[in-house]
Design a protein around this motif. Structure first.
Motif, PDB file in Angstrom:
ATOM      1  N   GLU A 186      -8.671 -22.577   5.632  1.00  0.00           N
ATOM      2  CA  GLU A 186      -7.090 -22.710   6.484  1.00  0.00           C
ATOM      3  C   GLU A 186      -5.948 -22.767   5.207  1.00  0.00           C
ATOM      4  OE1 GLU A 186      -6.344 -21.774   9.623  1.00  0.00           O
ATOM      5  OE2 GLU A 186      -8.574 -21.244  10.047  1.00  0.00           O
ATOM      6  N   THR A 194      -4.823   1.561  -4.790  1.00  0.00           N
ATOM      7  CA  THR A 194      -4.611   2.115  -2.508  1.00  0.00           C
ATOM      8  C   THR A 194      -3.342   0.581  -3.056  1.00  0.00           C
ATOM      9  OG1 THR A 194      -5.946   0.026  -2.361  1.00  0.00           O
ATOM     10  CG2 THR A 194      -6.404   1.769  -1.995  1.00  0.00           C
ATOM     11  N   GLU A 218       2.358  -3.561   3.535  1.00  0.00           N
ATOM     12  CA  GLU A 218       1.514  -3.813   4.417  1.00  0.00           C
ATOM     13  C   GLU A 218       1.297  -4.906   5.301  1.00  0.00           C
ATOM     14  OE1 GLU A 218      -2.400  -2.962   3.537  1.00  0.00           O
ATOM     15  OE2 GLU A 218      -2.350  -1.544   5.921  1.00  0.00           O
ATOM     16  N   SER A 219       1.467  -5.785   4.558  1.00  0.00           N
ATOM     17  CA  SER A 219       1.118  -7.449   5.292  1.00  0.00           C
ATOM     18  C   SER A 219       1.393  -8.395   4.208  1.00  0.00           C
ATOM     19  CB  SER A 219      -0.707  -7.687   5.412  1.00  0.00           C
ATOM     20  OG  SER A 219      -0.825  -6.809   6.104  1.00  0.00           O
ATOM     21  N   PHE A 220       1.632  -9.856   4.572  1.00  0.00           N
ATOM     22  CA  PHE A 220       2.724  -9.924   3.996  1.00  0.00           C
ATOM     23  C   PHE A 220       1.644 -11.992   4.856  1.00  0.00           C
ATOM     24  CE2 PHE A 220       6.401 -12.230   6.546  1.00  0.00           C
ATOM     25  CZ  PHE A 220       6.489 -11.176   7.584  1.00  0.00           C
ATOM     26  N   HIS A 221       2.467 -13.121   3.841  1.00  0.00           N
ATOM     27  CA  HIS A 221       2.149 -14.224   4.062  1.00  0.00           C
ATOM     28  C   HIS A 221       3.159 -15.220   3.507  1.00  0.00           C
ATOM     29  CE1 HIS A 221      -2.459 -13.121   4.684  1.00  0.00           C
ATOM     30  NE2 HIS A 221      -2.032 -11.821   3.827  1.00  0.00           N
ATOM     31  N   MET A 258       4.333   0.768   0.780  1.00  0.00           N
ATOM     32  CA  MET A 258       4.768   0.240   1.049  1.00  0.00           C
ATOM     33  C   MET A 258       4.364  -1.313   1.420  1.00  0.00           C
ATOM     34  SD  MET A 258       5.608   2.804   4.304  1.00  0.00           S
ATOM     35  CE  MET A 258       4.488   4.129   3.719  1.00  0.00           C
ATOM     36  N   ARG A 305       1.227  -0.879   0.109  1.00  0.00           N
ATOM     37  CA  ARG A 305      -0.168   0.059  -0.332  1.00  0.00           C
ATOM     38  C   ARG A 305       1.039   1.481   0.355  1.00  0.00           C
ATOM     39  NH1 ARG A 305      -5.106   1.006   1.786  1.00  0.00           N
ATOM     40  NH2 ARG A 305      -4.953  -1.086   1.680  1.00  0.00           N
ATOM     41  N   GLY A 306       0.833   1.910  -1.110  1.00  0.00           N
ATOM     42  CA  GLY A 306       1.360   3.504  -1.254  1.00  0.00           C
ATOM     43  C   GLY A 306       3.294   2.968  -0.908  1.00  0.00           C
ATOM     44  N   ARG A 311      -6.797 -15.298   0.617  1.00  0.00           N
ATOM     45  CA  ARG A 311      -6.280 -14.718  -0.053  1.00  0.00           C
ATOM     46  C   ARG A 311      -4.934 -14.410  -0.507  1.00  0.00           C
ATOM     47  NH1 ARG A 311      -5.186  -8.892   3.030  1.00  0.00           N
ATOM     48  NH2 ARG A 311      -3.228  -9.199   3.819  1.00  0.00           N
ATOM     49  N   LYS A 347       0.388 -24.723   1.117  1.00  0.00           N
ATOM     50  CA  LYS A 347      -0.222 -24.093   3.248  1.00  0.00           C
ATOM     51  C   LYS A 347       0.112 -22.623   3.253  1.00  0.00           C
ATOM     52  CE  LYS A 347      -2.164 -24.236   6.452  1.00  0.00           C
ATOM     53  NZ  LYS A 347      -3.076 -24.468   7.695  1.00  0.00           N
ATOM     54  N   ILE A 348      -0.851 -21.880   3.452  1.00  0.00           N
ATOM     55  CA  ILE A 348      -0.165 -20.714   3.663  1.00  0.00           C
ATOM     56  C   ILE A 348      -0.071 -21.052   5.403  1.00  0.00           C
ATOM     57  CG2 ILE A 348      -0.376 -18.327   3.937  1.00  0.00           C
ATOM     58  CD1 ILE A 348       0.715 -18.664   1.246  1.00  0.00           C
ATOM     59  N   VAL A 349       0.791 -19.681   6.052  1.00  0.00           N
ATOM     60  CA  VAL A 349       0.628 -21.097   7.583  1.00  0.00           C
ATOM     61  C   VAL A 349      -0.384 -20.218   8.875  1.00  0.00           C
ATOM     62  CG1 VAL A 349       2.897 -22.023   7.649  1.00  0.00           C
ATOM     63  CG2 VAL A 349       2.697 -19.549   8.492  1.00  0.00           C
ATOM     64  N   ASP A 350      -0.963 -18.982   7.927  1.00  0.00           N
ATOM     65  CA  ASP A 350      -1.380 -17.785   8.725  1.00  0.00           C
ATOM     66  C   ASP A 350      -3.568 -18.293   8.584  1.00  0.00           C
ATOM     67  OD1 ASP A 350      -3.102 -15.772   6.488  1.00  0.00           O
ATOM     68  OD2 ASP A 350      -0.565 -15.543   6.932  1.00  0.00           O
ATOM     69  N   GLY A 351      -2.803 -19.275   7.453  1.00  0.00           N
ATOM     70  CA  GLY A 351      -4.662 -19.878   7.152  1.00  0.00           C
ATOM     71  C   GLY A 351      -5.166 -18.617   6.308  1.00  0.00           C
TER      72      GLY A 351
END
Lengths: 329, 329
Positions: free
Chosen positions: B256, B319, B16-19, B14, B11-12, B280, B273-277
């Motif tokens: 998950e 965004t 913001e979140s990652f998996h 930078m 976002r912008g 997306r 498998k994405i460990v955080d479930g």
């Protein structure tokens, strides 16, 4: 420094998924506890609505417009677009002599089940009043009238947003490294987890009879804690956690798994970010930290919803549980 | 070995979140590529519905009941409970001389917007036919009649589930370290990411004119790829990705953040498998791996939805974007 494991989802006695993040507890003398990287740069998203509302109050614009404490709480809301929220936005706008079209937050279907059902079944479209940020935006319009800014109040160069940026950098004590455009089209200034926690400590320690800023900060914190139904909705974490703490603590979520808490009696602020953006983990983590700080009773029924209750499936069969990762909380 | 960063949300300008997650590409000679820990133990959840349907076909129960290829695809579905899914479950049950009450999957509101609106606005309650796993469960009932098992077919000690466990351990070539209860109340046997990818390679390499198991596996893969609308729904990742690959590849999600792919032309299987479930991230990651393997055109319009398209807000303003983490895909 990397993110610290915080929240685990177990199934059948085995770890299925887990969430890592950064968190800081900030007290009168600085950082008292931290997990992950306190200097990690984050977008605070809606967790900083009380900072975005600070110039509304300290400028005198809120009093000039005769805003109630309930309206101040609503300015800090990520509400569900329930009837009471929709009406609160409409009435406030009306009091300004303004209209739904003056908002720049955009339209989305309300999260509130009853209002959503009403709209869908009557083939009525949602409007900007339903946007979870409409309270913040009516607050923006109230301050903007005071500042005599132009109508496009969400542009980052607009005097309103520049005023907010200045206040934001002052209370976080961090020069923002940049900004992103939020879901509601307003700029969202980045900061560090420590910066966010420090700002929340400033709110927590604010003297209700102190400086203009302190009075404004204390008033916003108290407004949120006193009118929790205006900040989110029945059944949502912010509202239910504030209710469980009896008006003594203000908490606020932000998109992509940010959460803050303001603890006036302890003069402490908390900020956390789950790095994968999962709200379920941010809710569990803030619940754990509120219990840790002694402001939330671990036996309060709402704690089951966010942290300690069994995970169940469609037939009500227990499938697993949430656990705190070793070393967290 | 820890999970590997895979999918980033920016976002912008930078992060913001990652998996992070684990993924394996398994070919005729074994592991060809891997990220994270190939030996990580996971619950495959609904990603293994084609394994759970394997004994239905290889036992002869499917042919004895005269099942169509469309019904076999439905047995592998996590569908949306749209009218076509509800009706498919009802008709299949009726063909067995059984009823909705014979299912043990439980009730949840369908995900399909149209059917959900119909139910809500007519004050009609959803039923077990709407459960995203109802196809799997009617498949269970079909095999159960063949096995002459008791009515409580989701108990882990039931002959049906023990049959599935045996097949599951054979195709994964891993002794399952345990099981959990799934959302639909059926046991879900744990395995490793490699075990899951190996099983998908077995499906991919199965000769349609080979052994009983090979014929059953090839038939299920082809059924899924040929009737993608039965496996999920219009607009959902499984359905749209399979459509974009023109019936040549089968893919399947699991709760998950599990995802698998079966690539018959390459005789390769993929498991992640994405460990955080986070779904997306699993959708973005499988899209990236399908492009990597050359079976999905990166310029196909559906790729924008899951991976390459700009992230936009309520007013359509860009965004941010999804990026692959360095070293992934």
């Amino acid at each position: 420094m990397t993110a610290a494991p915080m929240i685990e989802f177990w199934r059948g006695g085995m770890l299925e998924s887990f969430h890592s993040g950064h968190a800081v507890v900030f007290g009168p003398d600085g950082i008292e506890a931290a997990w992950g990287d306190p200097e990690a740069v984050i977008f605070p998203r809606s967790s900083v609505k009380m900072i975005q509302a600070l110039p509304l109050v300290e400028s005198g614009a809120a009093d000039a417009a005769g805003l109630s404490e309930r309206q101040l709480a609503f300015a800090c809301a990520s509400h569900s677009g329930a009837a009471l929220h929709r009406d609160a936005a409409a009435e406030w706008l009306s009091g300004l002599g303004m209209h739904e079209e003056d908002l720049r937050c955009g339209v989305h279907m309300p999260w509130d089940a009853e209002e959503k059902t009403r709209l869908v079944c009557s083939h009525e479209a949602p409007c900007q009043l339903h946007n979870n940020c409409s309270g913040k935006h009516v607050g923006f319009l109230t301050l903007n009238r005071h500042l005599r800014g132009g109508s496009e109040y969400v542009e980052v160069t607009h005097p309103l947003q520049q005023t907010i940026k200045t206040v934001f950098e002052e209370v976080t004590d961090v020069t923002s490294p940049g900004f992103g455009i939020d879901g509601c089209s307003a700029p969202n200034f980045a900061t560090t987890v420590t910066g966010l926690a420090r700002a929340m400590q400033l709110f927590a320690a604010a003297n209700p009879e102190g400086s203009t800023r302190e009075r404004a900060a204390a008033r916003l914190t108290q407004a949120m804690a006193t009118f929790p139904e205006m900040v989110a909705n029945d059944g949502r974490a912010c509202t239910e956690l504030m209710r469980a703490m009896g008006g003594k603590v203000a908490v606020k979520t932000g998109a992509e798994a940010v959460y803050i808490a303001i603890l006036p009696e302890q003069k402490r602020g908390i900020a956390l970010k789950i790095v994968d953006g999962a709200t379920r983990a941010a809710e569990a983590a803030i619940t754990a930290l509120l219990i840790r700080q002694g402001v939330l009773d671990r036996n309060h029924p709402t704690v089951e919803t966010w942290l300690t209750g069994a995970q169940k499936n469609w037939r009500g069969i227990v499938t697993g549980e949430i656990r705190l990762a070793p070393g967290f909380g």
